[in-house]
Design a protein around this motif. Sequence first.
Motif, mmCIF file in Angstrom:
data_model
loop_
_atom_site.group_PDB
_atom_site.id
_atom_site.type_symbol
_atom_site.label_atom_id
_atom_site.label_comp_id
_atom_site.label_asym_id
_atom_site.label_seq_id
_atom_site.Cartn_x
_atom_site.Cartn_y
_atom_site.Cartn_z
ATOM 1 N N GLU A 152 1.196 6.534 -8.973
ATOM 2 C CA GLU A 152 0.412 6.891 -10.419
ATOM 3 C C GLU A 152 1.324 5.936 -11.612
ATOM 4 O O GLU A 152 0.679 5.039 -12.373
ATOM 5 N N PHE B 152 1.359 3.059 -3.238
ATOM 6 C CA PHE B 152 0.042 3.855 -3.934
ATOM 7 C C PHE B 152 -0.223 5.132 -2.814
ATOM 8 O O PHE B 152 -0.999 5.966 -3.299
ATOM 9 N N VAL B 153 0.348 5.349 -1.895
ATOM 10 C CA VAL B 153 0.392 6.305 -1.041
ATOM 11 C C VAL B 153 1.252 7.328 -1.685
ATOM 12 O O VAL B 153 0.980 8.575 -1.644
ATOM 13 N N LEU B 154 2.400 7.098 -2.186
ATOM 14 C CA LEU B 154 3.243 7.930 -2.626
ATOM 15 C C LEU B 154 2.768 8.601 -3.924
ATOM 16 O O LEU B 154 2.415 8.033 -4.829
ATOM 17 N N PRO B 155 3.037 9.830 -3.956
ATOM 18 C CA PRO B 155 2.838 10.444 -5.335
ATOM 19 C C PRO B 155 3.842 10.133 -6.236
ATOM 20 O O PRO B 155 4.926 9.731 -5.987
ATOM 21 N N VAL B 156 3.506 10.320 -7.484
ATOM 22 C CA VAL B 156 4.308 9.980 -8.645
ATOM 23 C C VAL B 156 4.640 8.052 -8.689
ATOM 24 O O VAL B 156 4.060 7.568 -9.747
ATOM 25 N N THR C 111 -1.139 -3.469 -8.714
ATOM 26 C CA THR C 111 -2.247 -2.973 -7.984
ATOM 27 C C THR C 111 -1.908 -3.477 -6.685
ATOM 28 O O THR C 111 -1.007 -3.997 -6.252
ATOM 29 N N LEU C 112 -2.825 -2.868 -5.532
ATOM 30 C CA LEU C 112 -2.598 -3.210 -4.426
ATOM 31 C C LEU C 112 -2.550 -4.845 -3.848
ATOM 32 O O LEU C 112 -3.578 -5.459 -4.460
ATOM 33 N N CYS D 183 -4.172 -7.070 -2.162
ATOM 34 C CA CYS D 183 -5.011 -7.426 -1.389
ATOM 35 C C CYS D 183 -5.886 -8.653 -2.147
ATOM 36 O O CYS D 183 -5.889 -8.685 -3.521
ATOM 37 N N ASP E 185 0.860 -1.158 -0.099
ATOM 38 C CA ASP E 185 0.082 0.057 0.120
ATOM 39 C C ASP E 185 0.935 1.321 0.010
ATOM 40 O O ASP E 185 0.634 2.321 -0.572
ATOM 41 N N ARG F 212 0.518 2.061 -11.042
ATOM 42 C CA ARG F 212 -0.956 1.800 -11.777
ATOM 43 C C ARG F 212 -0.913 1.646 -13.089
ATOM 44 O O ARG F 212 -1.374 0.854 -13.761
ATOM 45 N N LYS F 213 -0.150 2.660 -13.801
ATOM 46 C CA LYS F 213 0.069 2.767 -15.220
ATOM 47 C C LYS F 213 0.747 1.586 -15.629
ATOM 48 O O LYS F 213 0.380 0.907 -16.901
#
Lengths: 344, 366
Positions: free
Chosen positions: B200, B193-197, B208-209, B211, B190, B203-204
Amino acid sequence: MGRVVLVTGAARPLAGRFVRRVQREPDVDLVLAVDTEPPAHRLGAAEFVRADIQHPAVGKLLVERSVDTVVHLDVNATPPVRRGSRAAVKEANVIGTMQLLGACQKAPAVRRLVVKSSTHVYGGAPRDPAVCRETTVPKELPGGGFAKDLLEVEGYVRGFARRRPDIAVTVLRFADVLGARAGSPLAEYLTLPVLPTVFGYDPRLQFVHEDDALAVLALAAGEPRRGSLAAGTFNIAGDGVVVLSQCARRLGRPTLPLPLPALTWAGAALRGVGAREISPEHVRLLTHGRVVDTTAMRAILGFEPEYTTADALADFIRVHGPGPLPPSTVHRAVDRLQEAVRHG
Amino acid sequence: MADAKVIPFDDDRARGARRTKRGALASVGEQASAARPARRGPLAERSRERPSGAEGGAAEGGPASTPGGGRGPGAVARPGALERLLGDEWDRRAARGLSFLRRRLTGEYEVDDFGYDAELTEQVLMSLLRPVYDAYFRVEVRGIENIPADGGALVVANHSGTLPWDGLMLQVAVHDHHPAGRHLRLLAADLVFVLPVVGELARKAGHTLACAEDAERLLTRGEVVGVMPEGFKGVGKPFADRYKLQRFGRGGFVSTALRAGVPIVPCSIVGAEEIHPMLGNARTLARLLGLPYFPLTPTFPWLGPLGAVPLPTKWTIQFGEPIPTDGYEPEAADDPVLMFHLTDQVREKIQHTLYKLLVQRRSVFF
């Protein structure tokens, strides 16, 4: 004798279109449109009742006109007028729903209740699954604003469904509605000349076209078709996903990435000058995005949206026109570059 | 060839295993002693399979010229290739690049529900990672055919190296080497996905997370999903514990694979442990920054950002035989004992392969 439908929040454009649509249904005799303000749009043959759902008068109305279907659309993210306060919106959402449900409970004729909710209930956090189901419990519950209102509204609706098991209760969680007239906060945001975004995040977005939103409301408010069940909670969203950067390019609007705190300040500044505000849940959507699973919508509710997310966006662009950097201009610029590369 | 490159293990079981492995290798080595000098050459280094004979090396002759480019025959071949490209090829390439640019700038591309941008990943992100993969870490991939050509599969790999370079290299390995051109969808922590850039880009690139919901959704869609069950315990372990697998969670990945009915492909990555030798962990600083660990390596943070450059180790990624999961009843996924047993089986498999690869390794850097 046909059905009597009561629609709350009729002064809003989407609810107004729904009122006009539902009275064309063959089995509907009478449509009662309720709101505190008279609507600016026509309501057709529907009867407008100026009443506040926070007031017990609505209960009398339900009994006297023996209403059998209640469509509660008066759950809104934004005040009806631009300068309305957030506290009044919360009051209308939460207390209004509570009073309306209390009135429904005492009305023997009510058979069906449809409540408009939003996918904002899922919050939107980096620790949540990428695709939310109806059963997904967010890791971080929304702490305030519209999302918190929705949580409370849905909580009351669930309690009501337990107390009146004879009433078919449907909660529709809409993704952001786009259309010619729908004034959802995201739609307003997408008409800004420059889109402020959160630096370092490119959220995934999903849209519902206004026509699909109306169709699914009509479906849920009517008698269920064979093989489908209209009671329960359903996510309503068009197929597919667009990310914000892609969305901005298709719209032809440049983006302005701002660090997260700056965007919150910018939102406050915009509100200060009386322009469109950027609310905290909106900032949240622009940071982490939100995608929902629509399997239940198809399999249980039996609804097939006509527009995908990309189609809804394309239709929105068609109506509102592209921004200062339309994709066709960009296309031509690249063509010129290609010519320059080939010959020069 | 022996001692310099074999990492000394601390526990006795490992030492025993190493001794037997070395014995086994010695006998293989005697039989194949003629082939051994060839293994030092660039041809064999590149080969995806273990070199089984002369025909293996010959078959790999074509693609082998690229990684050797830095030193030797490839360097001579490269200008020729460029000249060839500058002919008719050049115009076509420019057109292709511009149409890519046009699609990107007008937003005419697709992303999936998880935000995976296939076009961006293939054209840009993979091209950025490929030099690191080919020239810097010189990754050798074995057993790629163990990933099925279609349908879902769960690739379970060891995790190491302080920074998750191993995940990225694994993604390039599957993308570039799999005959069916499959894409690995990685499950990430996780924090990513908390960190900017970072979030992003992840994901691209199709991550994914980590879970159960996301993993199951991807697997039932028939994707190849990559997971590193050790998580932070693996990637942030001290250098002294290298190549010792940490606890594999509670076996959530096994029950997810079982529910989706997809095979589990064990994967062992050798070489990633030494890219950032983590000598210490500044716990207080980590807590202040909200990170799971704050590594102290011989170069980081003493040399600043330069210290965060990974060491150019030589990597091997070995995919093992798939472990089928379709023979169980659906309720088996809720049986904790069975899950634990299967988890252990996968873990053992990866650990043994790691030992085997370590014994075969000539040096950390070559």
